[in-house]
Design an enzyme around this catalytic site. Structure first.
Site, PDB file in Angstrom:
ATOM      1  CG  ASP A  31      -2.073   0.970   1.042  1.00  0.00           C
ATOM      2  OD1 ASP A  31      -3.210   0.510   0.867  1.00  0.00           O
ATOM      3  OD2 ASP A  31      -1.827   2.196   1.053  1.00  0.00           O
ATOM      4  CG  ASN A  88     -11.773  -0.188   3.950  1.00  0.00           C
ATOM      5  OD1 ASN A  88     -12.024  -0.598   5.075  1.00  0.00           O
ATOM      6  ND2 ASN A  88     -10.657   0.456   3.654  1.00  0.00           N
ATOM      7  CD  GLN A  95     -14.827  -0.440  -2.161  1.00  0.00           C
ATOM      8  OE1 GLN A  95     -15.934  -0.663  -1.654  1.00  0.00           O
ATOM      9  NE2 GLN A  95     -14.354  -1.127  -3.190  1.00  0.00           N
ATOM     10  CG  HIS A 101      -8.593  -3.113  -2.667  1.00  0.00           C
ATOM     11  ND1 HIS A 101      -9.574  -2.410  -3.337  1.00  0.00           N
ATOM     12  CD2 HIS A 101      -8.329  -2.411  -1.547  1.00  0.00           C
ATOM     13  CE1 HIS A 101      -9.872  -1.334  -2.652  1.00  0.00           C
ATOM     14  NE2 HIS A 101      -9.130  -1.301  -1.553  1.00  0.00           N
ATOM     15  CG  HIS A 103      -6.775  -2.733   3.031  1.00  0.00           C
ATOM     16  ND1 HIS A 103      -6.013  -1.613   2.798  1.00  0.00           N
ATOM     17  CD2 HIS A 103      -7.981  -2.493   2.460  1.00  0.00           C
ATOM     18  CE1 HIS A 103      -6.732  -0.714   2.131  1.00  0.00           C
ATOM     19  NE2 HIS A 103      -7.933  -1.224   1.915  1.00  0.00           N
TER      20      HIS A 103
END
Ligand code: 5GP
Length: 116
Positions: A31, A88, A95, A101, A103
């Site tokens: 990230d 999210n 989000q 995706h 995390h």
């Protein structure tokens, strides 16, 4: 035609990113704004699913592959292989990229990482 997502642009090499690994259907990257000592993202190569609910309904095997890949990444990037997995789902839940995706968060987790 809809705009390609940030993750599709990364996958196409149009935005630089360190790809940490991939399978035929998913890839992983760090990230850009880490919320924990280890903060990785697992992303399907297809942008067909906006969020985890859509992928669970549309392609449960792909969701299972994302989770298995998260586990492999955690083994490679943490000492104990333990991690938190966050999806999210929806703008009000934080989000910002509507290309599903996960995390993968690990190492020195605290309450702040819940909002990653
Ligand atoms: P979301 O807020 O949609 O759950 O998660 C999107 C994540 O993508 C955020 O944690 C954000 O920091 C990360 N992100 C946004 N743009 C980029 C980028 O260009 N490169 C990387 N590696 N991560 C990004």
């Amino acid at each position: 035609m809809t705009e390609p997502t940030i993750f599709t642009r990364i996958l196409d090499g149009k935005i630089p990113a360190e790809i940490l690994g991939e399978t035929d259907r998913v890839f992983a990257l760090r990230d850009i704004a880490p919320q924990a000592p280890v903060h990785l993202l697992v992303v399907p190569k297809t942008a067909e699913y906006r969020d985890v609910v859509e992928v669970a309904e549309g392609d449960p095997a792909l969701l299972a592959e994302m989770i298995a890949f998260a586990g492999e990444l955690a083994k490679a990037h943490t000492e104990d292989g333990e991690f938190r997995l966050v999806f999210n789902t929806g703008a009000n839940a934080g989000q910002t990229i509507f290309h599903v995706h996960a995390h993968v968060l690990a190492g020195g987790l605290n309450e702040k990482s819940v909002s990653a």
